[in-house]
Scaffold this motif. Structure first.
Motif, PDB file in Angstrom:
ATOM      1  N   PRO A   1      42.769  39.347  24.848  1.00 33.96           N
ATOM      2  CA  PRO A   1      43.236  40.426  25.663  1.00 33.96           C
ATOM      3  C   PRO A   1      41.965  41.312  26.373  1.00 33.96           C
ATOM      4  N   ARG A   2      42.069  41.704  27.581  1.00 31.72           N
ATOM      5  CA  ARG A   2      40.644  42.505  27.873  1.00 31.72           C
ATOM      6  C   ARG A   2      40.927  43.984  27.469  1.00 31.72           C
ATOM      7  N   ALA A   3      40.022  44.518  26.848  1.00 33.03           N
ATOM      8  CA  ALA A   3      39.872  45.727  26.184  1.00 33.03           C
ATOM      9  C   ALA A   3      39.441  46.865  27.233  1.00 33.03           C
ATOM     10  N   SER A   4      38.796  46.429  28.454  1.00 31.85           N
ATOM     11  CA  SER A   4      38.631  47.392  29.291  1.00 31.85           C
ATOM     12  C   SER A   4      38.628  46.933  30.783  1.00 31.85           C
ATOM     13  N   ASN A   5      38.110  47.617  31.762  1.00 34.36           N
ATOM     14  CA  ASN A   5      38.177  47.203  33.129  1.00 34.36           C
ATOM     15  C   ASN A   5      37.103  46.187  33.501  1.00 34.36           C
ATOM     16  N   ARG A   6      36.208  45.860  32.706  1.00 32.16           N
ATOM     17  CA  ARG A   6      35.275  44.965  33.190  1.00 32.16           C
ATOM     18  C   ARG A   6      35.646  43.210  33.300  1.00 32.16           C
ATOM     19  N   ALA A   7      34.999  42.703  33.927  1.00 32.85           N
ATOM     20  CA  ALA A   7      35.490  41.247  34.516  1.00 32.85           C
ATOM     21  C   ALA A   7      35.622  40.468  33.239  1.00 32.85           C
ATOM     22  N   TYR A   8      36.405  39.412  33.658  1.00 35.11           N
ATOM     23  CA  TYR A   8      36.540  38.198  32.324  1.00 35.11           C
ATOM     24  C   TYR A   8      35.266  37.420  32.357  1.00 35.11           C
ATOM     25  N   ARG A   9      34.698  36.908  31.095  1.00 35.46           N
ATOM     26  CA  ARG A   9      33.576  36.188  30.894  1.00 35.46           C
ATOM     27  C   ARG A   9      33.965  34.696  30.168  1.00 35.46           C
ATOM     28  N   ALA A  10      33.699  33.714  30.878  1.00 43.20           N
ATOM     29  CA  ALA A  10      34.312  32.311  30.236  1.00 43.20           C
ATOM     30  C   ALA A  10      33.473  32.169  28.931  1.00 43.20           C
ATOM     31  N   ALA A  11      32.193  32.919  28.811  1.00 46.90           N
ATOM     32  CA  ALA A  11      31.530  32.546  27.508  1.00 46.90           C
ATOM     33  C   ALA A  11      32.266  33.134  26.259  1.00 46.90           C
ATOM     34  N   ASP A  12      33.148  34.152  26.497  1.00 52.75           N
ATOM     35  CA  ASP A  12      34.332  34.697  25.545  1.00 52.75           C
ATOM     36  C   ASP A  12      35.407  33.530  24.938  1.00 52.75           C
ATOM     37  N   TRP A  13      35.320  32.619  25.516  1.00 53.46           N
ATOM     38  CA  TRP A  13      36.510  31.445  25.306  1.00 53.46           C
ATOM     39  C   TRP A  13      35.812  30.414  24.437  1.00 53.46           C
ATOM     40  N   LYS A  14      36.571  29.590  23.663  1.00 55.86           N
ATOM     41  CA  LYS A  14      36.332  28.302  22.951  1.00 55.86           C
ATOM     42  C   LYS A  14      36.468  27.292  24.056  1.00 55.86           C
ATOM     43  N   LEU A  15      35.312  27.173  24.782  1.00 57.78           N
ATOM     44  CA  LEU A  15      35.130  26.252  25.785  1.00 57.78           C
ATOM     45  C   LEU A  15      35.002  24.864  25.382  1.00 57.78           C
ATOM     46  N   ASP A  16      34.501  24.693  24.069  1.00 56.38           N
ATOM     47  CA  ASP A  16      34.431  23.154  23.517  1.00 56.38           C
ATOM     48  C   ASP A  16      35.958  22.879  23.181  1.00 56.38           C
ATOM     49  N   THR A  17      36.773  23.508  22.670  1.00 53.78           N
ATOM     50  CA  THR A  17      38.067  22.964  22.354  1.00 53.78           C
ATOM     51  C   THR A  17      39.328  23.772  23.292  1.00 53.78           C
ATOM     52  N   PRO A  18      39.628  23.270  24.246  1.00 54.87           N
ATOM     53  CA  PRO A  18      40.661  23.697  24.886  1.00 54.87           C
ATOM     54  C   PRO A  18      41.930  23.639  24.339  1.00 54.87           C
ATOM     55  N   ASP A  19      43.038  24.165  24.730  1.00 51.17           N
ATOM     56  CA  ASP A  19      44.192  24.554  24.170  1.00 51.17           C
ATOM     57  C   ASP A  19      45.225  23.541  24.633  1.00 51.17           C
ATOM     58  N   TRP A  20      44.718  23.222  25.822  1.00 50.22           N
ATOM     59  CA  TRP A  20      45.576  22.108  26.649  1.00 50.22           C
ATOM     60  C   TRP A  20      44.920  21.562  27.637  1.00 50.22           C
ATOM     61  N   THR A  21      45.219  20.261  28.016  1.00 44.26           N
ATOM     62  CA  THR A  21      44.473  19.504  29.066  1.00 44.26           C
ATOM     63  C   THR A  21      45.693  18.898  29.883  1.00 44.26           C
ATOM     64  N   GLY A  22      45.520  18.779  31.068  1.00 42.44           N
ATOM     65  CA  GLY A  22      46.378  18.065  31.898  1.00 42.44           C
ATOM     66  C   GLY A  22      46.078  17.893  33.266  1.00 42.44           C
ATOM     67  N   ARG A  23      46.953  18.141  34.412  1.00 36.73           N
ATOM     68  CA  ARG A  23      46.459  18.086  35.818  1.00 36.73           C
ATOM     69  C   ARG A  23      47.104  19.163  36.358  1.00 36.73           C
ATOM     70  N   MET A  24      46.565  19.721  37.652  1.00 32.13           N
ATOM     71  CA  MET A  24      46.705  20.638  38.512  1.00 32.13           C
ATOM     72  C   MET A  24      47.280  20.334  39.704  1.00 32.13           C
ATOM     73  N   ARG A  25      48.594  21.055  40.001  1.00 32.51           N
ATOM     74  CA  ARG A  25      48.935  20.656  41.429  1.00 32.51           C
ATOM     75  C   ARG A  25      49.199  22.101  41.980  1.00 32.51           C
ATOM     76  N   VAL A  26      48.732  22.223  43.192  1.00 33.50           N
ATOM     77  CA  VAL A  26      48.923  23.655  43.926  1.00 33.50           C
ATOM     78  C   VAL A  26      49.887  23.191  45.220  1.00 33.50           C
ATOM     79  N   THR A  27      50.963  23.844  45.522  1.00 31.50           N
ATOM     80  CA  THR A  27      51.837  23.703  46.262  1.00 31.50           C
ATOM     81  C   THR A  27      52.073  24.858  47.185  1.00 31.50           C
ATOM     82  N   ALA A  28      52.898  24.823  48.135  1.00 29.89           N
ATOM     83  CA  ALA A  28      53.106  26.035  48.875  1.00 29.89           C
ATOM     84  C   ALA A  28      54.755  25.953  49.426  1.00 29.89           C
ATOM     85  N   LYS A  29      55.329  27.033  49.420  1.00 35.55           N
ATOM     86  CA  LYS A  29      56.661  26.881  49.754  1.00 35.55           C
ATOM     87  C   LYS A  29      56.936  28.469  50.547  1.00 35.55           C
TER      88      LYS A  29
END
Length: 260
Positions: A24-52
């Motif tokens: 969770p973001r503790a302050s109003n500063r922007a998110y940083r990807a370095a704070d995540w565990k980039l080597d061990t993703p929690d889920w992997t799949g595909r992305m589909r972007v649609t519009a209705k």
């Protein structure tokens, strides 16, 4: 919310996307990807972007079965439902929602920078179209509610059209001597030259010969056996002499021929 009966179109599809749990973001500063565990993703799949309608949906699905893992409805971009991180262009923060209205923030990232660029451009194009459609609807409503110009005819009002009734100008006719108009020459013809003096003399002589022949028809011809075979011809009392030819004195001749 999308209206019922609107069809769903696909804006973009990427076969590989990684999902991360983010703190969770503790302050109003922007998110940083370095704070995540980039080597061990929690889920992997595909992305589909649609519009209705005007709403875009980011759907995370299983690569094999296509089963929906999570989706995030987007009603504006950039906005609260989708944010970029401050230290990379390949990672985003996505707010997902379920059917019960619960929401959560997760991190998504692409292994290829080109896939992240295509995802970003697809969303920008869609919401650019949404903005233009909204402005067009507003202008149409203002046009319908504004005053309308009445171009109809009032009661008893008429108009007059003059078509092909221009004034014709009378061309002046040339006047000759005595006030009579000159006749034009015959079309395509040539004016015969006046007869020459030679031809007129010839015609006069021919007329005289005809008169001579008619006067001699009642004259008795006297033949002389001792004279020439042709005989003697008596000259008529008067000969027709052309007026244009001057009379010449006839020389004395012992012959019997008449001099013309």
């Amino acid at each position: 919310m999308a209206a019922e009966g609107e069809y769903e179109s696909i804006l973009c599809m990427k076969p590989d996307v990684n999902v991360y749990r983010i703190p969770p973001r503790a302050s109003n500063r922007a998110y940083r990807a370095a704070d995540w565990k980039l080597d061990t993703p929690d889920w992997t799949g595909r992305m589909r972007v649609t519009a209705k309608g005007q709403v875009a949906y980011v759907k995370l699905e299983d690569k094999v079965s296509g089963e929906l893992f999570a989706q995030a409805p987007l009603r504006e971009y950039p906005g609260v439902a989708l944010e970029t991180v401050s230290d990379s262009s390949r990672y985003f923060v996505l707010r997902i929602e379920d059917d019960n209205g619960r929401s959560a923030f997760i991190g998504v990232g692409f292994g290829d920078r080109g896939d992240a660029f295509d995802f970003n451009v697809a969303l920008q194009d869609h919401f650019k179209w949404v903005k233009q459609d909204t402005e067009f609807s507003k202008s149409a409503q203002l046009g319908d509610s504004g005053p309308k110009l009445d171009l109809g005819f009032k009661e008893g009002q008429t108009i007059t059209l003059n078509i092909g009734q221009g004034k014709k100008r009378d061309k002046p006719r040339p006047q000759g001597a005595g006030g009579f108009g000159l006749l034009p020459p015959p079309p395509g013809g040539k004016i015969a030259p006046p007869p020459s003096s030679g031809s007129s003399n010839h015609n006069i002589e021919t007329d005289c010969l005809l008169e001579l022949d008619s006067s001699n028809s009642n004259t008795v011809v006297q033949s002389n056996a001792s004279s020439d075979l042709w005989g003697d011809f008596s000259a008529p009392a008067s000969l027709c002499v052309p007026s244009s030819v001057p009379q010449q004195s006839q020389p004395q001749n012992s012959g019997n021929w008449i001099q013309f």
